[in-house]
Design an enzyme around this catalytic site. Structure first.
Site, mmCIF file in Angstrom:
data_model
loop_
_atom_site.group_PDB
_atom_site.id
_atom_site.type_symbol
_atom_site.label_atom_id
_atom_site.label_comp_id
_atom_site.label_asym_id
_atom_site.label_seq_id
_atom_site.Cartn_x
_atom_site.Cartn_y
_atom_site.Cartn_z
ATOM 1 C CB SER A 160 27.711 17.359 29.070
ATOM 2 O OG SER A 160 26.605 18.219 29.072
ATOM 3 C CB THR A 204 3.518 14.829 8.734
ATOM 4 O OG1 THR A 204 4.516 15.852 8.863
ATOM 5 C CG2 THR A 204 2.162 15.418 9.043
ATOM 6 C CG ASP A 205 9.003 12.982 11.427
ATOM 7 O OD1 ASP A 205 8.047 12.552 12.113
ATOM 8 O OD2 ASP A 205 10.155 13.125 11.884
ATOM 9 N N GLY A 214 11.274 20.277 22.929
ATOM 10 C CA GLY A 214 10.725 20.322 21.573
ATOM 11 C C GLY A 214 11.635 20.983 20.557
ATOM 12 C CB SER A 231 15.388 18.172 18.000
ATOM 13 O OG SER A 231 15.736 16.828 17.771
ATOM 14 C CB SER A 232 18.779 18.708 23.094
ATOM 15 O OG SER A 232 18.159 17.694 23.836
ATOM 16 C CB SER A 233 18.002 13.616 21.016
ATOM 17 O OG SER A 233 16.878 13.809 20.207
ATOM 18 C CG ASP A 249 13.547 15.962 15.494
ATOM 19 O OD1 ASP A 249 12.677 16.619 14.890
ATOM 20 O OD2 ASP A 249 13.333 15.367 16.565
HETATM 21 P P1 ADP Z 1 14.803 16.577 22.879
HETATM 22 O O1 ADP Z 1 13.381 16.925 22.607
HETATM 23 O O2 ADP Z 1 15.534 17.738 23.449
HETATM 24 O O3 ADP Z 1 15.478 15.961 21.702
HETATM 25 P P2 ADP Z 1 15.299 13.973 23.964
HETATM 26 O O4 ADP Z 1 14.750 13.286 25.152
HETATM 27 O O5 ADP Z 1 15.099 13.356 22.648
HETATM 28 O O6 ADP Z 1 14.748 15.483 24.021
HETATM 29 O O7 ADP Z 1 16.876 14.157 24.135
HETATM 30 C C1 ADP Z 1 17.395 14.682 25.315
HETATM 31 C C2 ADP Z 1 18.596 13.852 25.728
HETATM 32 O O8 ADP Z 1 19.720 14.190 24.885
HETATM 33 C C3 ADP Z 1 19.059 14.181 27.131
HETATM 34 O O9 ADP Z 1 18.363 13.400 28.083
HETATM 35 C C4 ADP Z 1 20.536 13.810 27.059
HETATM 36 O O10 ADP Z 1 20.718 12.412 27.168
HETATM 37 C C5 ADP Z 1 20.915 14.208 25.637
HETATM 38 N N1 ADP Z 1 21.444 15.587 25.642
HETATM 39 C C6 ADP Z 1 20.903 16.686 25.093
HETATM 40 N N2 ADP Z 1 21.641 17.789 25.306
HETATM 41 C C7 ADP Z 1 22.706 17.380 26.018
HETATM 42 C C8 ADP Z 1 23.863 18.030 26.571
HETATM 43 N N3 ADP Z 1 24.038 19.349 26.427
HETATM 44 N N4 ADP Z 1 24.751 17.282 27.256
HETATM 45 C C9 ADP Z 1 24.562 15.961 27.404
HETATM 46 N N5 ADP Z 1 23.514 15.299 26.922
HETATM 47 C C10 ADP Z 1 22.580 15.975 26.232
HETATM 48 MG MG MG Z 2 14.822 14.201 20.757
#
Ligand code: ADP
Ligand code: MG
Length: 378
Positions: free
Chosen positions: A66, A35-36, A121, A123-125, A169
């Site tokens: 990293s 929805t965002d 899911g 949101s590491s990005s 996110d």
């Molecule tokens: P998510 O759902 O986790 O946000 P994304 O595909 O949007 O998935 O983002 C993941 C990307 O973020 C990874 O492919 C990498 O490029 C970057 N990333 C996330 N965590 C790390 C980390 N700890 N070290 C380096 N890059 C990371």
């Molecule tokens: Mg992401």
């Protein structure tokens, strides 16, 4: 994972002491999925899993390390047209986004340590974007509030990394508050905090099914939403409701109608969820989260057999208040709200039933709801 691990990896790899340390959390979205980018309502919370970054300003190129992804490609913040490949896009993109309001960012040496699964899911990005936003802020000293950093994180992801995400996110990672869900109006960016009953645990149920190639499916959903809004003559689906949608059904292609039905009913569920959560109304929470999952599976078609099996396992497990898929879909994780006293029995039952249904070993992580991105040491 912790700050001390980030510091020792940095010392080992770069052979010097970093100056600054920051942390940015991942997020779990309780309700309000897809929805965002329709101007609607979402209810994420920042969690106690996230990304630590330590670093300092250097002369010459930026160099990164990293723990989970290895060395990053070097880049130069004074020449942001040359985009690095791989995960360095996130720090380089943040330097690029920040330079517009705050002037050129310095080059850095930085180390990333994370306990946030990638592509699951949570949101590491966005956590990467907010962590580097905070790192540059600590090193350079410009004034920016959480909302502004979130918007710059989204700009980095949309325009530099090239992922067409909404604002949820970054806002969740930036604006988290301990023990509170964030009721976010994604159009006005207004926030209301909603305390989560401390007797409820937030459990992340990772299917361990890597998210399939989602970009094209995501972009297709976005254009279907735009098509539905334009056929109904409203700026965004946020401005429609189910009654309006049903009255205009004849104008819409069958698939576009179902996509729009998900979005307008999900907005209604998010609004109702705020009330159910405030009252710890178990039946209400259960029905709204299940309704969200069913709608994402049937109308929006972004679930997968693993997410369905995980949610179905959770619905039948002891202590359940509610569960559904969380995040963009096609793999990743479910979120569950569970009675704290029964979280062990819950996770055991869910993972056993999930393994039986799919032959896969899932993972359950009991999370705490935490504060947003922050400077730990400057
Ligand atoms: P998510 O759902 O986790 O946000 P994304 O595909 O949007 O998935 O983002 C993941 C990307 O973020 C990874 O492919 C990498 O490029 C970057 N990333 C996330 N965590 C790390 C980390 N700890 N070290 C380096 N890059 C990371
Ligand atoms: Mg992401």
């Amino acid at each position: 994972m912790s700050l001390s691990q980030a510091l020792s990896l940095h010392r080992n790899y770069f052979g010097v002491e970093p100056k600054t340390a920051v942390f940015a959390p991942g997020r779990i979205n309780l309700i309000g999925e897809h929805t965002d980018y329709n101007g609607g309502f979402v209810m994420p919370c920042a969690i106690d899993l996230g990304i630590w970054v330590v670093g300092r300003i250097v002369d010459g190129e930026s160099r990164l390390m990293s723990d989970s992804a290895g060395p990053g490609k070097p880049f130069d913040t004074t020449n942001t047209d040359r985009k690095p490949n791989g995960w360095s896009k996130y720090p380089a993109g943040m330097a690029w986004a920040l330079s517009d309001p705050f002037g050129p960012m310095p080059n850095i040496e930085a180390t990333v340590v994370s306990n946030l699964p990638m592509g699951s899911g949570v949101s590491s990005s966005a956590a990467m974007e907010l962590a580097f936003g905070k790192l540059f802020q600590a090193l350079v000293g410009f004034e920016a509030d959480a909302r502004q950093l979130a918007l710059l994180g989204q700009k980095c992801e949309n325009q530099y990394v090239g992922v067409n995400c909404g604002i949820m996110d970054q806002m969740a990672s930036a604006c988290g508050k301990k023990n509170n869900a964030i009721c976010l109006d994604t159009r006005s960016l207004e926030i209301e905090y909603a305390p989560v009953d401390p007797s409820l645990a937030v459990v992340l149920l990772d299917t361990k099914k890597p998210r399939a190639l989602t970009d094209s499916a995501y972009n297709e959903r976005r254009s279907q939403c735009e098509a539905a809004a334009s056929a109904m003559g409203v700026p965004q689906l946020r401005d429609a409701d189910l009654e309006m949608l049903l009255s205009q059904k004849a104008k819409l292609d069958e698939v576009v109608f179902r996509r729009a039905r998900h979005v307008v009913t999900e907005d209604a569920r998010s609004t109702a969820f705020k009330v159910a959560l405030a009252e710890s109304d178990r039946n209400g929470i259960f029905a709204l989260m299940k309704g969200s999952h069913d709608s994402l599976r049937d109308d929006y078609e972004v679930s997968c057999p693993e997410l369905d099996a995980m949610a179905e396992s959770a619905w039948l497990a002891p202590g359940i208040f509610g569960a559904r898929m969380t995040g963009a879909g096609f793999g990743g994780a479910c979120v569950a709200l569970v009675e704290r006293t029964r979280e062990e029995a819950f996770t055991e039952a869910v993972l056993m039933s999930y393994a039986k249904a799919t032959g896969r070993e899932g993972e359950a992580i009991v999370c705490s709801i935490d504060d947003g991105a922050r400077i730990l040491q400057s």
